[in-house]
Motif scaffolding. Structure first.
Motif, short mmCIF file in Angstrom:
data_model
loop_
_atom_site.label_atom_id
_atom_site.label_comp_id
_atom_site.label_asym_id
_atom_site.label_seq_id
_atom_site.Cartn_x
_atom_site.Cartn_y
_atom_site.Cartn_z
N MET A 1 0.69 -1.38 -0.12
CA MET A 1 0.17 -0.52 0.06
C MET A 1 1.43 1.43 -0.04
SD MET A 1 -3.13 1.04 3.14
CE MET A 1 -3.50 2.68 2.57
N SER A 2 0.50 2.50 -1.19
CA SER A 2 1.44 3.23 -0.63
C SER A 2 0.83 4.48 0.08
CB SER A 2 0.64 3.86 -1.81
OG SER A 2 -0.58 4.74 -2.01
N ASN A 3 2.09 5.00 0.51
CA ASN A 3 1.75 6.39 1.84
C ASN A 3 0.37 7.07 1.17
OD1 ASN A 3 3.63 4.87 2.94
ND2 ASN A 3 5.05 6.10 2.88
N CYS A 4 0.54 8.51 1.82
CA CYS A 4 -0.68 9.54 1.97
C CYS A 4 -0.14 10.35 2.13
CB CYS A 4 -1.07 8.89 2.98
SG CYS A 4 -0.85 9.85 4.30
N VAL A 5 -0.98 11.34 1.69
CA VAL A 5 -0.49 12.81 2.21
C VAL A 5 -1.58 13.56 2.52
CG1 VAL A 5 -0.63 15.00 0.80
CG2 VAL A 5 0.39 13.13 -0.74
N HIS B 1 -1.85 11.13 -5.28
CA HIS B 1 -1.52 9.77 -4.12
C HIS B 1 -3.41 9.36 -4.41
CE1 HIS B 1 2.12 11.63 -3.52
NE2 HIS B 1 2.22 10.90 -2.33
N GLN B 2 -4.02 8.10 -4.12
CA GLN B 2 -4.74 7.61 -3.78
C GLN B 2 -4.82 7.63 -1.94
OE1 GLN B 2 -6.19 6.57 -6.34
NE2 GLN B 2 -4.44 7.18 -7.33
N TYR B 3 -4.62 7.89 -1.33
CA TYR B 3 -5.23 7.96 -0.15
C TYR B 3 -4.54 9.77 0.72
CZ TYR B 3 -4.91 3.07 -0.55
OH TYR B 3 -4.63 2.15 -0.66
N PHE B 4 -5.17 10.06 1.51
CA PHE B 4 -4.96 11.56 1.89
C PHE B 4 -5.21 11.42 3.70
CE2 PHE B 4 -5.41 11.98 -2.01
CZ PHE B 4 -5.47 12.71 -3.29
N LEU B 5 -4.70 12.50 4.48
CA LEU B 5 -5.11 12.04 5.72
C LEU B 5 -5.26 14.58 5.68
CD1 LEU B 5 -4.83 12.63 9.02
CD2 LEU B 5 -1.97 12.56 8.65
N GLN B 6 -5.94 14.56 6.97
CA GLN B 6 -6.18 15.93 6.96
C GLN B 6 -6.60 16.38 8.39
OE1 GLN B 6 -9.30 18.09 7.07
NE2 GLN B 6 -8.85 19.70 7.20
N THR B 7 -5.75 17.04 9.22
CA THR B 7 -5.71 17.72 10.40
C THR B 7 -5.84 18.94 10.19
OG1 THR B 7 -4.88 17.40 11.38
CG2 THR B 7 -3.00 17.32 10.31
N ALA C 1 7.00 13.45 11.39
CA ALA C 1 8.24 12.78 11.87
C ALA C 1 7.09 11.42 11.50
CB ALA C 1 7.90 12.40 12.77
N CYS C 2 6.11 11.33 11.20
CA CYS C 2 5.38 9.82 10.85
C CYS C 2 5.71 9.34 9.40
CB CYS C 2 4.40 10.59 10.06
SG CYS C 2 3.20 11.07 12.22
N ASP C 3 6.51 8.62 9.22
CA ASP C 3 7.04 7.83 8.43
C ASP C 3 6.21 7.56 7.13
OD1 ASP C 3 9.65 7.80 9.19
OD2 ASP C 3 9.24 6.06 9.97
N PHE C 4 4.67 7.19 7.33
CA PHE C 4 4.13 6.71 6.21
C PHE C 4 3.60 7.86 5.61
CE2 PHE C 4 0.92 8.09 9.83
CZ PHE C 4 0.11 8.67 9.38
N ILE C 5 3.50 9.47 5.86
CA ILE C 5 3.13 11.05 4.75
C ILE C 5 4.21 11.12 3.89
CG2 ILE C 5 2.66 13.05 5.51
CD1 ILE C 5 1.49 12.20 7.82
N ASP C 6 3.84 10.75 2.89
CA ASP C 6 5.19 11.48 2.03
C ASP C 6 5.04 13.03 1.77
OD1 ASP C 6 5.76 8.95 0.99
OD2 ASP C 6 4.00 8.39 -0.50
N LYS C 7 4.25 13.55 1.79
CA LYS C 7 3.88 14.91 1.71
C LYS C 7 3.38 16.33 2.80
CE LYS C 7 4.59 15.93 -2.80
NZ LYS C 7 4.84 15.79 -3.72
N ILE C 8 3.50 16.81 3.46
CA ILE C 8 2.41 18.08 3.80
C ILE C 8 1.93 19.56 3.16
CG2 ILE C 8 2.12 19.32 6.21
CD1 ILE C 8 4.46 17.75 6.80
N LEU C 9 0.71 18.75 2.12
CA LEU C 9 0.06 20.30 1.34
C LEU C 9 -0.44 21.31 2.44
CD1 LEU C 9 0.67 19.43 -1.08
CD2 LEU C 9 -2.02 18.85 -1.88
N ILE C 10 0.35 22.40 2.52
CA ILE C 10 -0.42 23.29 3.37
C ILE C 10 -0.74 24.14 2.46
CG2 ILE C 10 0.08 25.52 4.97
CD1 ILE C 10 2.06 23.35 5.57
N ASP C 11 -2.25 24.46 2.54
CA ASP C 11 -2.88 25.63 1.55
C ASP C 11 -3.39 26.01 2.41
OD1 ASP C 11 -5.32 26.67 0.63
OD2 ASP C 11 -5.65 24.60 -0.64
#
Length: 225
Positions: free
Chosen positions: A1-5, A96-102, A40-50
């Motif tokens: 499984m690929s990582n997420c943005v 990417h196919q997987y996303f985390l929003q915080t 610090a999260c290895d599964f996150i490839d990129k942090i997209l700041i809008d």
């Protein structure tokens, strides 16, 4: 499984707590706390700041290697723009196919919690659940706006620990797939799971008193380490 943005939208303007995102919180700008967590999260490839703030863009690029800035377009500026419209725009910037929003307003969120939630999200995908979001357990006597009991019978005074729990969507984080978002138009799709958080870690800053409380808790936790 690929990582997420990781999607981290931030406005320069804040009505209830002026300059909230860049205001000093325990020694550095507030948004740095969540950015450090995501970095610090290895599964996150990129942090997209809008963002619409050149200052936030400059600070983020200077201090975090995973950050990519998305300049918020004119049609998405303002306080009344739905978050889902901003997310849809941000998703169009990456494959990417997987996303985390915080949010930058969750400064006590830890990499350990996000990593565990990512693992739960992965497990949920195998069961057909396309999204996961964070919640806080409420196990107390609750009433609705018409003062009708929600989770208890007033004639039966059960101990609060014996009441059926309710869950508050605490807005700390949302995991979702691209396909789920495109299908539903929102972060929480038709099939989802929840991730229960400690209520102190889940503290969210909306008002001045929230800022003060979160900073106090953050400093106390640091002192105990």
């Amino acid at each position: 499984m690929s990582n997420c943005v990781a999607l981290l939208p931030m406005k320069g303007h804040s009505a209830r707590v002026p300059n909230k995102n860049i205001r000093t919180f325990a020694g550095e700008p507030l948004f740095f706390k969540v950015a450090h967590c995501l970095q610090a999260c290895d599964f996150i490839d990129k942090i997209l700041i809008d963002t619409d703030s050149p200052k936030i863009s400059e600070m983020a690029l200077k201090n975090f290697s995973k950050v990519q800035i998305v300049e918020r377009p004119a049609q998405l500026l303002g306080d009344d723009v739905p978050m889902n419209s901003i997310i849809a725009h941000d998703m169009s910037q990456v494959p990417h196919q997987y996303f985390l929003q915080t949010h930058s307003t969750n400064p006590l969120l830890s990499p350990e919690t996000l990593t565990k939630a990512w693992q739960d999200f992965q497990a949920g995908l195998a069961q057909g659940k396309q999204s996961l979001f964070s919640v806080t357990r409420l196990q107390t006597r609750l009433y609705d706006h018409q003062l009708k009991p929600i989770n208890h019978n007033p004639n039966e005074l059960l101990k609060t620990q014996d009441l059926p729990p309710c869950y508050e969507e605490n807005s700390n984080f949302y995991f979702f797939t691209r396909s789920s978002f495109l299908e539903s138009g929102k972060r929480i799709g038709s099939s989802f799971s929840i991730f229960e958080m400690n209520k102190l870690e889940a503290l969210d800053i909306d008002y001045e008193e929230d800022f003060q409380l979160a900073e106090f808790v953050y400093k106390m936790k640091k002192e105990k380490k």
